[in-house]
Design a protein around this motif. Structure first.
Motif, short mmCIF file in Angstrom:
data_model
loop_
_atom_site.label_atom_id
_atom_site.label_comp_id
_atom_site.label_asym_id
_atom_site.label_seq_id
_atom_site.Cartn_x
_atom_site.Cartn_y
_atom_site.Cartn_z
N ASP A 66 0.83 -1.21 0.00
CA ASP A 66 0.00 0.00 0.00
C ASP A 66 0.86 1.25 0.00
N CYS A 67 0.21 2.38 -0.23
CA CYS A 67 0.84 3.69 -0.09
C CYS A 67 0.10 4.48 0.99
N VAL A 68 0.76 5.49 1.51
CA VAL A 68 0.15 6.37 2.51
C VAL A 68 0.24 7.81 2.04
N ARG A 69 -0.90 8.50 2.10
CA ARG A 69 -0.94 9.93 1.79
C ARG A 69 -1.42 10.67 3.04
N ALA A 70 -0.73 11.71 3.41
CA ALA A 70 -1.06 12.46 4.62
C ALA A 70 -1.05 13.95 4.33
N LYS A 71 -2.09 14.64 4.77
CA LYS A 71 -2.21 16.08 4.51
C LYS A 71 -2.29 16.84 5.83
N PHE A 72 -1.55 17.94 5.89
CA PHE A 72 -1.57 18.80 7.07
C PHE A 72 -2.40 20.04 6.78
N ASP A 73 -3.23 20.42 7.73
CA ASP A 73 -4.09 21.60 7.58
C ASP A 73 -3.26 22.85 7.33
N HIS A 74 -3.83 23.74 6.52
CA HIS A 74 -3.15 24.99 6.19
C HIS A 74 -4.21 26.01 5.80
N PRO A 75 -4.05 27.26 6.17
CA PRO A 75 -5.08 28.26 5.82
C PRO A 75 -5.16 28.56 4.33
N SER A 76 -4.06 28.34 3.61
CA SER A 76 -4.05 28.65 2.19
C SER A 76 -4.64 27.49 1.39
N LYS A 77 -5.26 27.82 0.28
CA LYS A 77 -5.79 26.81 -0.64
C LYS A 77 -4.97 26.72 -1.92
N GLU A 78 -3.82 27.40 -1.94
CA GLU A 78 -2.98 27.35 -3.13
C GLU A 78 -2.30 25.98 -3.24
N LYS A 79 -1.70 25.75 -4.41
CA LYS A 79 -0.97 24.51 -4.59
C LYS A 79 0.14 24.40 -3.55
N GLY A 80 0.35 23.19 -3.05
CA GLY A 80 1.24 23.03 -1.92
C GLY A 80 2.56 22.36 -2.22
N ILE A 81 3.16 21.84 -1.15
CA ILE A 81 4.44 21.14 -1.20
C ILE A 81 4.17 19.65 -1.05
N LEU A 82 4.69 18.86 -1.96
CA LEU A 82 4.60 17.41 -1.85
C LEU A 82 5.93 16.86 -1.36
N VAL A 83 5.89 16.17 -0.23
CA VAL A 83 7.06 15.45 0.27
C VAL A 83 6.92 14.01 -0.22
N LEU A 84 7.84 13.59 -1.07
CA LEU A 84 7.71 12.32 -1.79
C LEU A 84 8.82 11.36 -1.36
N GLY A 85 8.42 10.23 -0.79
CA GLY A 85 9.41 9.25 -0.36
C GLY A 85 8.89 7.84 -0.51
N HIS A 86 9.79 6.86 -0.45
CA HIS A 86 9.38 5.46 -0.52
C HIS A 86 9.78 4.74 0.76
N MET A 87 8.98 3.74 1.12
CA MET A 87 9.24 2.98 2.34
C MET A 87 9.73 1.56 2.06
N ASP A 88 9.80 1.17 0.80
CA ASP A 88 10.32 -0.16 0.50
C ASP A 88 11.84 -0.13 0.48
N THR A 89 12.46 -1.27 0.77
CA THR A 89 13.91 -1.38 0.78
C THR A 89 14.34 -2.59 -0.05
N VAL A 90 15.64 -2.68 -0.28
CA VAL A 90 16.17 -3.82 -1.05
C VAL A 90 16.56 -4.98 -0.15
N HIS A 91 16.48 -4.83 1.15
CA HIS A 91 16.98 -5.83 2.08
C HIS A 91 15.89 -6.85 2.43
N PRO A 92 16.16 -8.14 2.28
CA PRO A 92 15.14 -9.16 2.57
C PRO A 92 14.84 -9.25 4.06
N MET A 93 13.66 -9.83 4.35
CA MET A 93 13.26 -10.04 5.74
C MET A 93 14.33 -10.84 6.48
#
Length: 379
Positions: A66-93
């Motif tokens: 799955d993916c997770v999207r999280a939004k923080f409240d802000h008084p402005s309605k203009e286009k915002g900042i996207l913090v883009l990252g991944h949580m998968d790794t190359v290392h096996p369990m």
């Protein structure tokens, strides 16, 4: 404190941040283990919610997490900042229980995915938490998108990434810092290929001469492919799978190749070369299929303006963040190629990602956290 420097005086503490990051590192999340990735997404979602975000889980596809999207409240309605990252790794369990167990040795901290890129994701969240605790408003609305398949080229999430980025004015990517502490303002183009050779089976002990080995054919092809590497474009094979029984001449052999180029036209030529490959003999067959491609990302004026702000903040903190284009693709390839101002490599300093010696420099947690907080205040 002036508004553009307030974030730089926040009380980031590397030791305390490492304690929080440890939970993320010990929650292993290799790409192909969707259940493990989802556990990590659950940990991140909880931390985002505790920080005050509205959080949603986006179901995975292609048997990936799955993916997770999280939004923080802000008084402005203009286009915002996207913090883009991944949580998968190359290392096996189980990696966490072996040589790459979580540990600290002086200013180094080790663990699977600690540099690429859970450390960076964590400092980005810490930056928002510090700003909110101090009552400092971000310049724009902030959204986090944590994805699940970047390490395999983002086949299931590229459309999600591009759709989300299109709704934002700026993209910040906390992938690892460059070796000199710099940030990334462009990335090379990358193409992946799936290959299969097909031979003719026989009993390797009783009728060896009657068989035609798919493994042998694939090995010939691998040597030819890697010999195509030039300064303009590289070719490498990183996955090879073939055979079940040592006493059987192998019918099928599968492999995966990767090509990387600084210019899109060079990568396009590489794709043509790979797709034109043919079997080396009439008794075997060889097939190449194009896999995931990351477009070249070249810096534009908006990107360099972002870098200028980052450099000014870094100088006030006592260090530099030189800009550079880099190999090793990221999801910033997609957003940068879309023309959206994107700044990558904002994560922690460290070394030896994707190995059993992967580590970060602990003092960079606070250092890069302050930088990230400053950017959230001024971009």
């Amino acid at each position: 404190m002036t508004p553009d420097t307030a974030a730089l005086d926040l009380p980031f503490d590397s030791d305390r941040m490492l304690d929080g990051l440890r939970t993320w590192i010990e929650t292993e999340s290799p790409t192909f283990d969707a259940a493990a990735v989802n556990r990590m997404m659950g940990v991140a979602a909880r931390d985002l919610a505790l920080a005050g975000a509205s959080v949603e889980t986006i179901p995975g596809r292609m048997n990936l997490g799955d993916c997770v999207r999280a939004k923080f409240d802000h008084p402005s309605k203009e286009k915002g900042i996207l913090v883009l990252g991944h949580m998968d790794t190359v290392h096996p369990m189980g990696t966490i229980n072996g040589q790459l167990h979580f540990r600290r040795e002086g200013n180094k901290a080790f663990g699977p995915g600690i540099q690429d890129m859970k450390g960076g994701n964590y400092i980005a969240l810490e930056a928002v938490k510090q700003l909110r605790a101090a009552g400092i408003q971000t310049s724009r609305p902030v959204t986090f998108l944590f994805t699940s398949d970047e390490e395999i080229g983002s086949p299931a999430t590229r459309d999600l990434i591009e759709a989300e980025a299109a709704r934002h004015a700026v993209v910040l990517v906390p992938e690892p810092a460059r070796p000199d502490g710099g940030v990334v303002t462009g990335r090379y183009a990358i193409a992946r290929f799936n290959m299969r050779s097909t031979g003719r089976p026989s009993h390797a002990g009783a009728r060896l001469a009657e068989g035609r080995s798919a493994i042998k054919e694939m090995c010939r092809q691998i040597l030819a492919i890697e010999d195509m590497t030039t300064e303009a474009c590289t070719f490498s094979v990183g996955v090879l799978q073939g055979g079940t029984w040592v006493n059987c001449v192998t019918t099928h052999c599968d492999a995966e190749a990767l090509s990387m180029a600084k210019r899109q036209e060079d990568l396009d030529a590489a794709v043509e070369k790979m797709l034109a490959l043919r079997a080396t003999g009439n008794d075997v067959s060889f097939e190449v299929k194009r896999g995931v491609t990351r477009p070249v990302w070249e810096p534009n004026e908006g990107v360099m303006q972002l870098h200028g702000k980052a450099q000014a903040l870094a100088e006030r903190l006592g260090f530099n963040v030189p800009s550079q284009s880099a190999g090793g693709g990221s999801d910033g390839n997609f957003t940068g190629a879309m023309g959206i101002p994107t700044l990558d490599g904002l994560g922690v300093r460290g070394a030896l990602a994707h190995t059993l010696e992967e580590h970060i420099f602990v003092d960079s947690l606070a250092e890069r956290g302050k930088l990230f907080a400053g950017l959230l205040q001024v971009v």
